[in-house]
Design an enzyme around this catalytic site. Structure first.
Site, mmCIF file in Angstrom:
data_model
loop_
_atom_site.group_PDB
_atom_site.id
_atom_site.type_symbol
_atom_site.label_atom_id
_atom_site.label_comp_id
_atom_site.label_asym_id
_atom_site.label_seq_id
_atom_site.Cartn_x
_atom_site.Cartn_y
_atom_site.Cartn_z
ATOM 1 C CG ASP A 110 -2.099 0.942 1.051
ATOM 2 O OD1 ASP A 110 -3.240 0.465 0.980
ATOM 3 O OD2 ASP A 110 -1.866 2.183 0.961
ATOM 4 C CE LYS A 156 -11.513 -0.146 -10.017
ATOM 5 N NZ LYS A 156 -10.446 -0.765 -9.190
ATOM 6 C CE LYS A 169 -22.331 21.343 4.267
ATOM 7 N NZ LYS A 169 -22.833 21.499 5.644
ATOM 8 C CG LEU A 170 -29.146 15.012 -0.417
ATOM 9 C CD1 LEU A 170 -28.707 13.564 -0.168
ATOM 10 C CD2 LEU A 170 -30.649 15.148 -0.135
ATOM 11 C CG ASN A 223 -18.138 -2.266 -0.642
ATOM 12 O OD1 ASN A 223 -17.390 -3.120 -0.211
ATOM 13 N ND2 ASN A 223 -18.713 -2.390 -1.834
ATOM 14 C CB THR A 254 -16.474 0.040 -9.380
ATOM 15 O OG1 THR A 254 -17.683 0.771 -9.182
ATOM 16 C CG2 THR A 254 -15.764 0.630 -10.591
ATOM 17 C CG ASP A 255 -21.888 -0.569 -9.196
ATOM 18 O OD1 ASP A 255 -21.031 0.330 -9.019
ATOM 19 O OD2 ASP A 255 -22.961 -0.614 -8.542
ATOM 20 C CD GLU A 256 -18.922 4.737 -9.533
ATOM 21 O OE1 GLU A 256 -18.310 5.533 -10.255
ATOM 22 O OE2 GLU A 256 -19.122 4.919 -8.330
ATOM 23 C CG HIS A 259 -24.678 12.725 -9.161
ATOM 24 N ND1 HIS A 259 -25.219 13.415 -8.099
ATOM 25 C CD2 HIS A 259 -24.378 11.497 -8.691
ATOM 26 C CE1 HIS A 259 -25.242 12.637 -7.042
ATOM 27 N NE2 HIS A 259 -24.748 11.465 -7.371
ATOM 28 C CD GLU A 281 -5.744 8.286 -5.821
ATOM 29 O OE1 GLU A 281 -6.743 8.823 -5.306
ATOM 30 O OE2 GLU A 281 -4.617 8.324 -5.297
ATOM 31 C CG PHE A 325 -8.819 -4.772 -2.290
ATOM 32 C CD1 PHE A 325 -10.199 -4.822 -2.334
ATOM 33 C CD2 PHE A 325 -8.135 -5.847 -1.753
ATOM 34 C CE1 PHE A 325 -10.890 -5.928 -1.856
ATOM 35 C CE2 PHE A 325 -8.819 -6.964 -1.268
ATOM 36 C CZ PHE A 325 -10.206 -7.002 -1.322
ATOM 37 C CG ASN A 355 -27.633 9.524 -2.834
ATOM 38 O OD1 ASN A 355 -27.375 8.319 -2.707
ATOM 39 N ND2 ASN A 355 -27.070 10.283 -3.757
ATOM 40 C CE1 TYR A 383 -12.678 4.313 -8.698
ATOM 41 C CE2 TYR A 383 -15.055 4.523 -8.975
ATOM 42 C CZ TYR A 383 -13.955 3.809 -8.524
ATOM 43 O OH TYR A 383 -14.133 2.597 -7.890
HETATM 44 P P1 NAD Z 1 -9.865 3.393 -0.694
HETATM 45 O O1 NAD Z 1 -9.675 4.681 -1.425
HETATM 46 O O2 NAD Z 1 -10.474 3.411 0.659
HETATM 47 O O3 NAD Z 1 -8.458 2.639 -0.546
HETATM 48 C C1 NAD Z 1 -7.538 2.580 -1.595
HETATM 49 C C2 NAD Z 1 -6.212 2.068 -1.027
HETATM 50 O O4 NAD Z 1 -5.278 1.943 -2.113
HETATM 51 C C3 NAD Z 1 -5.566 3.022 -0.007
HETATM 52 O O5 NAD Z 1 -5.061 2.307 1.082
HETATM 53 C C4 NAD Z 1 -4.436 3.677 -0.798
HETATM 54 O O6 NAD Z 1 -3.345 4.086 0.027
HETATM 55 C C5 NAD Z 1 -4.063 2.550 -1.736
HETATM 56 N N1 NAD Z 1 -3.393 3.036 -2.949
HETATM 57 C C6 NAD Z 1 -3.776 4.064 -3.749
HETATM 58 N N2 NAD Z 1 -2.879 4.224 -4.745
HETATM 59 C C7 NAD Z 1 -1.943 3.248 -4.592
HETATM 60 C C8 NAD Z 1 -0.787 2.873 -5.299
HETATM 61 N N3 NAD Z 1 -0.379 3.541 -6.410
HETATM 62 N N4 NAD Z 1 -0.056 1.819 -4.864
HETATM 63 C C9 NAD Z 1 -0.428 1.137 -3.758
HETATM 64 N N5 NAD Z 1 -1.510 1.460 -3.026
HETATM 65 C C10 NAD Z 1 -2.255 2.505 -3.439
HETATM 66 O O7 NAD Z 1 -10.685 2.459 -1.684
HETATM 67 P P2 NAD Z 1 -11.818 1.356 -1.369
HETATM 68 O O8 NAD Z 1 -13.121 2.033 -1.248
HETATM 69 O O9 NAD Z 1 -11.322 0.484 -0.296
HETATM 70 O O10 NAD Z 1 -11.810 0.569 -2.762
HETATM 71 C C11 NAD Z 1 -10.964 -0.550 -2.957
HETATM 72 C C12 NAD Z 1 -11.188 -1.121 -4.339
HETATM 73 O O11 NAD Z 1 -12.538 -1.524 -4.462
HETATM 74 C C13 NAD Z 1 -10.949 -0.120 -5.473
HETATM 75 O O12 NAD Z 1 -10.342 -0.801 -6.542
HETATM 76 C C14 NAD Z 1 -12.347 0.343 -5.863
HETATM 77 O O13 NAD Z 1 -12.392 0.725 -7.208
HETATM 78 C C15 NAD Z 1 -13.134 -0.916 -5.605
HETATM 79 N N6 NAD Z 1 -14.566 -0.725 -5.260
HETATM 80 C C16 NAD Z 1 -14.931 0.119 -4.249
HETATM 81 C C17 NAD Z 1 -16.271 0.220 -3.897
HETATM 82 C C18 NAD Z 1 -16.730 1.123 -2.770
HETATM 83 O O14 NAD Z 1 -17.931 1.258 -2.555
HETATM 84 N N7 NAD Z 1 -15.847 1.728 -2.002
HETATM 85 C C19 NAD Z 1 -17.228 -0.518 -4.598
HETATM 86 C C20 NAD Z 1 -16.815 -1.361 -5.646
HETATM 87 C C21 NAD Z 1 -15.476 -1.462 -5.948
HETATM 88 O O1 DAU Z 2 -20.678 1.880 -7.041
HETATM 89 C C1 DAU Z 2 -19.415 1.595 -6.508
HETATM 90 C C2 DAU Z 2 -18.682 2.886 -6.218
HETATM 91 O O2 DAU Z 2 -19.278 3.436 -5.049
HETATM 92 C C3 DAU Z 2 -17.186 2.683 -6.012
HETATM 93 O O3 DAU Z 2 -16.614 2.266 -7.215
HETATM 94 C C4 DAU Z 2 -16.510 3.983 -5.561
HETATM 95 O O4 DAU Z 2 -15.152 3.747 -5.262
HETATM 96 C C5 DAU Z 2 -17.221 4.491 -4.322
HETATM 97 O O5 DAU Z 2 -16.668 5.747 -3.934
HETATM 98 C C6 DAU Z 2 -18.716 4.642 -4.600
HETATM 99 O O6 DAU Z 2 -18.944 5.685 -5.572
HETATM 100 P P1 DAU Z 2 -20.107 6.784 -5.371
HETATM 101 O O7 DAU Z 2 -19.707 7.974 -6.146
HETATM 102 O O8 DAU Z 2 -21.442 6.198 -5.593
HETATM 103 O O9 DAU Z 2 -19.946 7.029 -3.765
HETATM 104 P P2 DAU Z 2 -19.962 8.347 -2.854
HETATM 105 O O10 DAU Z 2 -19.889 7.851 -1.443
HETATM 106 O O11 DAU Z 2 -18.991 9.363 -3.277
HETATM 107 O O12 DAU Z 2 -21.419 8.925 -3.115
HETATM 108 C C7 DAU Z 2 -22.592 8.146 -2.952
HETATM 109 C C8 DAU Z 2 -23.773 8.987 -3.383
HETATM 110 O O13 DAU Z 2 -23.959 10.055 -2.443
HETATM 111 C C9 DAU Z 2 -23.583 9.653 -4.734
HETATM 112 O O14 DAU Z 2 -24.832 9.672 -5.400
HETATM 113 C C10 DAU Z 2 -23.148 11.078 -4.394
HETATM 114 C C11 DAU Z 2 -23.864 11.342 -3.096
HETATM 115 N N1 DAU Z 2 -23.206 12.258 -2.126
HETATM 116 C C12 DAU Z 2 -21.888 12.035 -1.854
HETATM 117 C C13 DAU Z 2 -21.244 12.803 -0.903
HETATM 118 C C14 DAU Z 2 -19.785 12.609 -0.584
HETATM 119 C C15 DAU Z 2 -23.943 13.210 -1.460
HETATM 120 O O15 DAU Z 2 -25.160 13.388 -1.690
HETATM 121 N N2 DAU Z 2 -23.312 13.984 -0.507
HETATM 122 C C16 DAU Z 2 -21.991 13.825 -0.209
HETATM 123 O O16 DAU Z 2 -21.479 14.537 0.673
#
Ligand code: NAD
Ligand code: DAU
Length: 331
Positions: free
Chosen positions: A33, A151, A202-203, A177, A120-122, A273, A80, A77, A246, A147
């Site tokens: 990491d 991916k 904040k929404l 998640n 990710t599903d995105e 969005h 960014e 995992f 949301n 982003y």
């Molecule tokens: P996160 O941003 O919380 O964590 C990312 C981690 O990767 C951090 O520890 C960071 O230090 C590390 N990292 C970043 N750049 C790096 C590099 N160049 N080399 C080594 N380490 C590095 O992310 P997360 O929410 O835990 O997501 C993890 C994975 O799951 C990602 O690939 C994301 O696309 C995927 N994902 C996330 C969600 C979600 O809801 N959070 C959903 C679906 C998929």
């Molecule tokens: O679907 C999987 C993705 O879910 C992952 O790939 C991404 O890594 C993860 O960040 C997440 O993406 P979203 O953009 O959906 O998550 P976020 O938590 O940023 O926002 C969730 C929803 O809430 C989105 O519709 C934007 C909204 N939002 C977000 C923030 C930060 C708000 O309304 N207010 C806020 O302050």
């Protein structure tokens, strides 16, 4: 099993490491990491002695080659991960998500190491609110943001390395998640810690956007299933039928935290969005027998609120800087 976990100090990766140490004490776990703003060694407290931690980047080809050579499998995992950051500055997303994944793929190709790519599903873009379809592994890629496009690029690289070089890789694409150790920049922890900190939640926009929420432990249970029994070259969609808009998520957080229903601010919407994500996880359920354990979102949310209440020392150092960056963008 010698398992290399990239991004193991991030939200999902850290939860994955905790689970792996708990359920597979026979595994040798190494975390790679870079400890970016999103990585936090404190998230590994409690398992730090049971693993090897390497501070470095997945874009460092020599380091990656060395670590991959000594591994039986890689679970990838590291990324960014935040859409809003990618809109402000896409550069690091290209480096880590695309070049970093390419660097890992070249190493697993050289050393014939099993690879699981977490995505990710995105990558599938978004759905209308009334669209009866959900995302399936056959849905065409149509990412919207810097982003999600990086991916998507990383997924396509993995598929190409499977087909062209016979790399033994699987992919999973998961929905949103929630749970412990999620960075306070993200929607749910941001609102919880805003309330705990005496700030107003904040929404974005009208809050009609729908996300398909899954508890991080259910995601990681599925990743273990795919790692052990997934078919090479196959994509498994991970989701727990958790669609909620949301506005409703925020209303539930406010209610569970004893706040008035109108105690939030509507702020500038996210550019481009995505409206709605929804996962069809039939393949994962039928082929690998996976089932989510957290089927009551309200209960999972209450447990997550309790975690942030009990772990202020973990999130407090992050909070002011995150809110200052949002405030500068009118969010
Ligand atoms: P996160 O941003 O919380 O964590 C990312 C981690 O990767 C951090 O520890 C960071 O230090 C590390 N990292 C970043 N750049 C790096 C590099 N160049 N080399 C080594 N380490 C590095 O992310 P997360 O929410 O835990 O997501 C993890 C994975 O799951 C990602 O690939 C994301 O696309 C995927 N994902 C996330 C969600 C979600 O809801 N959070 C959903 C679906 C998929
Ligand atoms: O679907 C999987 C993705 O879910 C992952 O790939 C991404 O890594 C993860 O960040 C997440 O993406 P979203 O953009 O959906 O998550 P976020 O938590 O940023 O926002 C969730 C929803 O809430 C989105 O519709 C934007 C909204 N939002 C977000 C923030 C930060 C708000 O309304 N207010 C806020 O302050």
């Amino acid at each position: 099993m010698r398992l290399l976990v990239t991004g193991g100090a991030g939200f999902i990766g850290a939860n994955f490491v905790h689970r792996t140490v708990r359920e597979h004490p026979e595994y040798e776990v190494t975390v790679l990491d870079a400890l970016t703003y999103a990585g936090n060694e404190a998230s590994l407290a409690g398992v730090r002695e049971a693993i090897t931690f390497v501070h470095g980047s997945i874009t460092d080809a020599a380091l990656v080659d060395d670590l991959v050579r000594g591994s039986d499998a890689v679970v990838h995992f590291a990324a960014e991960s935040h859409n809003d950051n990618s809109l402000a500055d896409p550069g690091p997303f290209l480096q880590t998500n695309v070049v970093g994944t390419y660097t890992l793929l070249e190493a697993v190709r050289r050393h014939d190491v099993r690879f699981h790519h977490v995505s990710t599903d995105e990558v599938y873009g978004d759905l209308e609110l009334d669209d009866p379809r959900k995302f399936t592994p056959e849905t065409p890629y149509n990412p919207s943001s810097p982003y999600s496009s990086t991916k998507a690029a990383s997924d396509l690289l993995v598929r190409a390395w499977v087909r062209s070089y016979g790399v033994r890789a699987t992919l999973s694409n998961c929905s949103n998640n929630y749970g412990p150790y999620q960075h306070v920049e993200k929607f749910i922890p941001r609102q919880i810690t805003n309330v705990l900190d005496g700030r107003r939640p904040k929404l974005y926009g009208a809050g009609l956007n729908v996300r398909d929420w899954i508890h991080v432990d259910d995601h990681n249970a599925a990743v273990h299933e795919v790692l052990q029994r997934g078919r090479t070259g196959h994509t498994y969609l991970i989701g727990a039928d958790g669609e909620v808009d949301n506005r409703t998520v925020l209303a539930t957080v406010l209610e569970l935290m004893g706040q008035p229903a109108d105690a939030f601010d509507s702020v500038t919407d996210r550019a481009g969005h995505d409206l709605r994500y929804a996962i069809d996880a039939t393949k994962l359920r039928e082929e690998l027998g996976w089932r989510p354990r957290y089927t009551d979102f309200r209960e999972g949310l209450a447990a997550t609120i309790a975690w942030y209440r009990d772990n202020e020392a973990w999130w407090r150092p992050l909070k002011d800087q995150v809110e200052a960056a949002y405030a500068a963008r009118g969010q």
